[in-house]
Design a protein around this motif. Structure first.
Motif, mmCIF file in Angstrom:
data_model
loop_
_atom_site.group_PDB
_atom_site.id
_atom_site.type_symbol
_atom_site.label_atom_id
_atom_site.label_comp_id
_atom_site.label_asym_id
_atom_site.label_seq_id
_atom_site.Cartn_x
_atom_site.Cartn_y
_atom_site.Cartn_z
ATOM 1 N N GLU A 41 21.419 -89.368 0.295
ATOM 2 C CA GLU A 41 22.035 -88.770 1.488
ATOM 3 C C GLU A 41 23.500 -88.429 1.243
ATOM 4 O OE1 GLU A 41 21.533 -90.966 5.131
ATOM 5 O OE2 GLU A 41 19.363 -90.687 5.026
ATOM 6 N N ARG A 42 24.203 -89.344 0.564
ATOM 7 C CA ARG A 42 25.630 -89.083 0.317
ATOM 8 C C ARG A 42 25.814 -87.931 -0.662
ATOM 9 N NH1 ARG A 42 29.243 -94.036 -1.526
ATOM 10 N NH2 ARG A 42 28.240 -93.570 -3.512
ATOM 11 N N LEU A 43 24.890 -87.800 -1.624
ATOM 12 C CA LEU A 43 24.978 -86.678 -2.560
ATOM 13 C C LEU A 43 24.797 -85.359 -1.797
ATOM 14 C CD1 LEU A 43 25.273 -85.716 -5.498
ATOM 15 C CD2 LEU A 43 22.784 -85.875 -5.721
ATOM 16 N N TYR B 145 33.974 -86.959 0.007
ATOM 17 C CA TYR B 145 32.918 -86.504 -0.902
ATOM 18 C C TYR B 145 33.101 -87.164 -2.261
ATOM 19 C CZ TYR B 145 33.081 -82.866 2.662
ATOM 20 O OH TYR B 145 33.115 -82.206 3.859
ATOM 21 N N LYS B 146 31.981 -87.392 -2.929
ATOM 22 C CA LYS B 146 32.089 -88.000 -4.267
ATOM 23 C C LYS B 146 32.122 -86.849 -5.272
ATOM 24 C CE LYS B 146 30.358 -91.991 -6.846
ATOM 25 N NZ LYS B 146 31.611 -92.745 -6.966
ATOM 26 N N ILE B 147 33.296 -86.289 -5.426
ATOM 27 C CA ILE B 147 33.453 -85.128 -6.309
ATOM 28 C C ILE B 147 34.619 -85.373 -7.276
ATOM 29 C CG2 ILE B 147 32.475 -83.542 -4.615
ATOM 30 C CD1 ILE B 147 35.269 -82.576 -3.967
ATOM 31 N N ASN C 241 38.696 -85.601 -6.665
ATOM 32 C CA ASN C 241 39.366 -86.800 -6.131
ATOM 33 C C ASN C 241 39.752 -87.753 -7.251
ATOM 34 O OD1 ASN C 241 38.747 -85.837 -3.555
ATOM 35 N ND2 ASN C 241 36.805 -86.950 -3.506
ATOM 36 N N TYR C 242 38.898 -87.803 -8.273
ATOM 37 C CA TYR C 242 39.152 -88.731 -9.372
ATOM 38 C C TYR C 242 40.228 -88.157 -10.297
ATOM 39 C CZ TYR C 242 35.223 -91.001 -7.289
ATOM 40 O OH TYR C 242 34.426 -91.629 -6.365
ATOM 41 N N ALA C 243 40.212 -86.831 -10.471
ATOM 42 C CA ALA C 243 41.270 -86.182 -11.261
ATOM 43 C C ALA C 243 42.621 -86.496 -10.621
ATOM 44 C CB ALA C 243 41.039 -84.671 -11.308
ATOM 45 N N ASP D 9 44.081 -97.063 2.615
ATOM 46 C CA ASP D 9 42.955 -96.140 2.445
ATOM 47 C C ASP D 9 41.883 -96.829 1.588
ATOM 48 O OD1 ASP D 9 42.540 -93.821 3.776
ATOM 49 O OD2 ASP D 9 43.461 -92.491 2.325
ATOM 50 N N GLU D 10 41.978 -96.694 0.287
ATOM 51 C CA GLU D 10 41.023 -97.403 -0.566
ATOM 52 C C GLU D 10 41.595 -97.571 -1.969
ATOM 53 O OE1 GLU D 10 37.294 -95.499 -1.518
ATOM 54 O OE2 GLU D 10 38.170 -93.509 -1.376
ATOM 55 N N CYS D 11 40.844 -98.257 -2.814
ATOM 56 C CA CYS D 11 41.273 -98.443 -4.202
ATOM 57 C C CYS D 11 40.815 -97.227 -5.011
ATOM 58 C CB CYS D 11 40.641 -99.700 -4.781
ATOM 59 S SG CYS D 11 41.059 -101.176 -3.855
ATOM 60 N N ASN E 172 32.606 -93.213 1.780
ATOM 61 C CA ASN E 172 31.848 -94.149 2.613
ATOM 62 C C ASN E 172 30.989 -95.011 1.680
ATOM 63 O OD1 ASN E 172 30.792 -95.366 4.854
ATOM 64 N ND2 ASN E 172 29.528 -93.608 5.465
ATOM 65 N N SER E 173 31.549 -96.129 1.269
ATOM 66 C CA SER E 173 30.902 -96.983 0.248
ATOM 67 C C SER E 173 29.629 -97.633 0.774
ATOM 68 C CB SER E 173 31.899 -98.060 -0.190
ATOM 69 O OG SER E 173 31.224 -99.185 -0.719
ATOM 70 N N ILE E 174 28.583 -97.519 -0.015
ATOM 71 C CA ILE E 174 27.298 -98.123 0.358
ATOM 72 C C ILE E 174 27.370 -99.645 0.189
ATOM 73 C CG2 ILE E 174 24.834 -98.190 -0.271
ATOM 74 C CD1 ILE E 174 25.368 -95.097 -1.049
ATOM 75 N N THR E 175 28.157 -100.087 -0.779
ATOM 76 C CA THR E 175 28.365 -101.533 -0.948
ATOM 77 C C THR E 175 29.083 -102.091 0.279
ATOM 78 O OG1 THR E 175 28.677 -101.059 -3.289
ATOM 79 C CG2 THR E 175 29.271 -103.272 -2.550
ATOM 80 N N ASN E 176 30.116 -101.374 0.718
ATOM 81 C CA ASN E 176 30.874 -101.830 1.887
ATOM 82 C C ASN E 176 29.977 -101.885 3.128
ATOM 83 O OD1 ASN E 176 33.051 -102.630 3.420
ATOM 84 N ND2 ASN E 176 34.160 -100.700 3.270
ATOM 85 N N GLY F 55 32.310 -101.990 -4.439
ATOM 86 C CA GLY F 55 31.652 -100.750 -4.820
ATOM 87 C C GLY F 55 30.488 -101.061 -5.747
ATOM 88 N N THR F 56 29.689 -100.057 -6.051
ATOM 89 C CA THR F 56 28.553 -100.255 -6.950
ATOM 90 C C THR F 56 29.020 -100.834 -8.279
ATOM 91 O OG1 THR F 56 27.351 -98.461 -5.922
ATOM 92 C CG2 THR F 56 26.706 -99.029 -8.183
ATOM 93 N N ALA F 57 30.098 -100.263 -8.815
ATOM 94 C CA ALA F 57 30.605 -100.711 -10.109
ATOM 95 C C ALA F 57 31.397 -102.013 -9.965
ATOM 96 C CB ALA F 57 31.475 -99.619 -10.721
HETATM 97 C C1 LIG Z 1 36.578 -93.809 -4.615
HETATM 98 C C2 LIG Z 1 35.440 -94.736 -4.432
HETATM 99 N N1 LIG Z 1 35.404 -95.480 -3.317
HETATM 100 C C3 LIG Z 1 34.401 -96.347 -3.096
HETATM 101 C C4 LIG Z 1 33.366 -96.491 -3.989
HETATM 102 C C5 LIG Z 1 32.255 -97.452 -3.693
HETATM 103 O O1 LIG Z 1 31.133 -96.784 -3.200
HETATM 104 P P1 LIG Z 1 29.687 -97.394 -3.405
HETATM 105 O O2 LIG Z 1 29.716 -98.759 -2.818
HETATM 106 O O3 LIG Z 1 28.774 -96.493 -2.662
HETATM 107 O O4 LIG Z 1 29.455 -97.416 -4.856
HETATM 108 C C6 LIG Z 1 33.349 -95.700 -5.140
HETATM 109 C C7 LIG Z 1 32.272 -95.735 -6.128
HETATM 110 O O5 LIG Z 1 31.596 -96.553 -6.496
HETATM 111 C C8 LIG Z 1 34.407 -94.828 -5.374
HETATM 112 O O6 LIG Z 1 34.440 -94.082 -6.486
#
Ligand SMILES: Cc1ncc(COP(=O)(O)O)c(C=O)c1O
Length: 337
Positions: A79-81, A182-184, A187-189, A218-220, A243-247, A281-283
């Motif tokens: 869904e997030r993708l 968005y996970k794009i 944002n990481y760049a 905001d977030e890490c 929107n972290s799925i782990t959170n 987060g997942t990682a």
């Molecule tokens: C910027 C950022 N925020 C939060 C998360 C955590 O999200 P999730 O719990 O869905 O992995 C991630 C990736 O894992 C991330 O890259």
């Protein structure tokens, strides 16, 4: 089973036997294919290369004590993708296509799913990229969806131990109404330079503030932030964070443990009132935070050296469900093998 040092795996790329791919052409997605190539062939003018038309996901498969392989909340990642794809004008992936590509790649790489008890898991990385050629700024007409997998250890290699992180004020990861949700890749760049500087200065990662006022958490860099304050689990509400799925899972577990869950703006000064702090987060799974230093003001918010009792309980329950040690009362896992 592949011959790897499972308990020493880094959070890095290790080649596996194959990946799955699907191409979008003439307005529709094709069939899922299996590829043994680690490379993709695309036009030099692809929108994914020039205009950042690419989105990705990160989820994991876990091998349980019972030998079963479980995926954690894959439908939420799908869904997030789709949400990310809509955000940058890429075609959504049909759920059945995503599921087939996912199950195929996990099953075919079974030998790379780390043994139970090693702390490692199989990281799954779906990717969508604009492959169609464009010179003017506009969305492509052709796309590639692929899923690669790789066995990983913990993102922060110290394991479940407190880390020091750094607040930066001279860099933003995402604008309030920008693409932070968005996970794009963009944002990481935007986070690479401040992230690398933080590491050089002795911190594990950066804690970003809201880009507009620099008043709220905001977030890490690669994870959401949470704090424990008395009987409350507190986590930022913001339009510029993922929107972290782990959170989301931790909010449910916290509620289940009788905590109040507060998703709201968190002023920076409130860090001084927290009993525990963590990145999730997942990682990162849960990475407890033992100090947060504000790079500009020099102020340090310190927490206990050892992970706090609530973070520890949340960590154990989350991992217990993921590895199948604990009953999956919320229906988060799917057995694949
Ligand atoms: C910027 C950022 N925020 C939060 C998360 C955590 O999200 P999730 O719990 O869905 O992995 C991630 C990736 O894992 C991330 O890259």
């Amino acid at each position: 089973m592949a011959n790897l040092e499972w308990s020493k795996l880094p959070f890095g790329y290790i080649p596996t036997c194959c990946n799955t791919r699907c191409y979008y052409k003439d307005g529709k997605w094709g069939e899922v294919e299996v590829s043994t190539s680690e490379y993709i062939n695309m036009h030099m003018s692809a929108t994914g290369l020039h205009y950042g038309q690419q989105a990705f996901e990160g989820l994991k498969a876990f091998r349980g004590k019972d030998g079963k392989i479980r995926l954690f909340r894959w439908e939420d990642n799908w869904e997030r993708l789709c949400f990310s794809c809509r955000g940058i004008l890429m075609p959504e992936i049909p759920k059945e296509t995503f599921k087939e590509a996912l199950l195929t790649v996990v099953k075919k790489n079974e030998e790379f799913i780390p043994p139970y008890g090693t702390g490692a898991s199989l990281y799954i990385r779906p990717l969508v990229v604009g492959t169609g050629a464009r010179i003017g700024v506009s969305p492509a007409d052709e796309y590639l969806f692929l899923i690669l997998v790789t066995p990983v250890g913990p993102y922060f290699p110290q394991g479940f131990k407190g880390v020091d992180i750094q607040i930066v004020r001279d860099a933003d990861r995402a604008a309030p109404l920008g693409t932070g949700r968005y996970k794009i890749g963009g944002n990481y760049a935007a986070s690479l330079a401040s992230g690398a500087r933080a590491v050089k200065e002795g911190f594990k990662t950066v804690l970003y503030l809201d880009a507009c006022e620099k008043r709220y958490i905001d977030e890490c860099g690669p994870a959401n932030f949470f704090g424990i304050k008395g009987n409350s689990y507190i986590t930022p509400k913001s339009t510029s964070i993922l929107n972290s799925i782990t959170n989301l899972s931790l909010c449910t577990l916290a509620e289940d443990m009788g905590l109040n869950v507060e998703r709201r703006r968190i002023p920076v000064e409130e860090l001084a009132e927290l009993d525990e702090a963590g990145a999730c987060g997942t990682a990162a799974v849960i990475t407890p935070i033992k100090s947060i230093q504000d790079r500009e003001t020099g102020k340090v918010y310190s927490y206990a050296e050892e992970p706090g009792p609530i973070s520890t309980k949340l960590y154990k329950r989350l991992q217990g469900i993921q590895y199948g040690d604990e009953a999956d009362k919320f229906g988060w896992t799917m057995e694949v093998l």
